[in-house]
Write an enzyme that holds these catalytic residues in place. Sequence first.
Site, mmCIF file in Angstrom:
data_model
loop_
_atom_site.group_PDB
_atom_site.id
_atom_site.type_symbol
_atom_site.label_atom_id
_atom_site.label_comp_id
_atom_site.label_asym_id
_atom_site.label_seq_id
_atom_site.Cartn_x
_atom_site.Cartn_y
_atom_site.Cartn_z
ATOM 1 N N ILE A 1 0.823 -1.209 0.000
ATOM 2 C CA ILE A 1 0.000 0.000 0.000
ATOM 3 C C ILE A 1 0.857 1.259 0.000
ATOM 4 C CG2 ILE A 1 -1.729 1.294 1.327
ATOM 5 C CD1 ILE A 1 -2.742 -1.499 2.322
ATOM 6 N N TYR B 1 -2.512 -9.422 16.187
ATOM 7 C CA TYR B 1 -2.419 -8.401 15.138
ATOM 8 C C TYR B 1 -3.519 -7.361 15.308
ATOM 9 C CZ TYR B 1 -3.227 -6.253 10.573
ATOM 10 O OH TYR B 1 -3.454 -5.351 9.570
ATOM 11 N N LYS C 1 -3.426 -3.238 16.576
ATOM 12 C CA LYS C 1 -4.006 -2.150 15.797
ATOM 13 C C LYS C 1 -5.028 -1.361 16.618
ATOM 14 C CE LYS C 1 -1.960 -2.279 11.774
ATOM 15 N NZ LYS C 1 -1.247 -1.095 11.265
#
Length: 337
Positions: free
Chosen positions: A13, A153, A157
């Site tokens: 990205i 994970y 975040k």
Amino acid sequence: MKKVFITGTAGFIGFHLAQHLLKEGFAVHGFDGITDYYDVRLKQRRHQMLLQNAHFKATQAMLEDKNAVDRAIDEFAPDVIVHLAAQAGVRYSLENPRAYLDANVIGTFNVMDAAKRHEVEHLLMASTSSVYGANTEMPFVETEKADTQLTIYAATKKANESMAHAYAHLYDLPTTMFRFFTVYGPWGRPDLALFKFVDTILEGRPIDIYNHGDMYRDFTYVDDLVHGIRLLIDAAPKWLEPSEPIPEGDSISPVAPYRVVNIGNSQKVRLLDFVDVIEAELGIKANRNYMDMQPGDVPATWANADLLQQLTGYKPQTDIRDGIAKFVTWFRDYYGK
């Protein structure tokens, strides 16, 4: 010339966002550890392409190295920071959870601290649809609670979102967190489903389809995603006045210049339909190996992207047939298959 510091520019990205901003005339400084989580040659090639533009410079170092982060940001003195670098991958977090704490918590703190020191116009940071965890009310809306993460994970975040809110409140740091939904496209990561399916089918090997294909994802084409990020750069959140009501559907904090925004295609696609499109594009029938759900996986993700449209006037809309066709064209060209 506005200066944007992007972490993760050798990643999928970050590479696309840097390309997008460079074409628009921004100066971009990239920061990437180029770790061996997947093929470093793919990461190096992305950076080589970006370095062909005179307005792109890069630092290779780890996010956990505070001195390296501080030095790179101090020398560049950015107007805006877009923090995309992270230890990614839901499944890998089951094998090596500490890597996620180091990169996603300590590394993100280092970026936030530098952004505070430089008083940047806007700090934008990547979160993930995985923070919605066990939520079942869909499509996912930014204003609903997200307290049931299912992997380390996702938990790191969510921690980033909480840390960012605190910094926005304490230091008047305009901050936008965006939650990505299953991003795909050319130059994608080899650990993502589309890449693995195409590669495996072309090799004549069986593809693993989890939960027997009864899974749904909101597949978001990478160009749509980075266009959304670009528009959000210009939509920095501001403090609300004490008597000012929160606009309907807005995730703006009542006590900080902070907002969470979904970036997704807003269409729930069944995994088996996704595979059907890949087969049609390749002209090859896959040998399908149906498997049970993996730990930490969720049966469905689906974004409500109304807030993105409200803030920017833009809504992602690339159809999976068009997006998959572009990926396959790139894959065949890059790998000669």
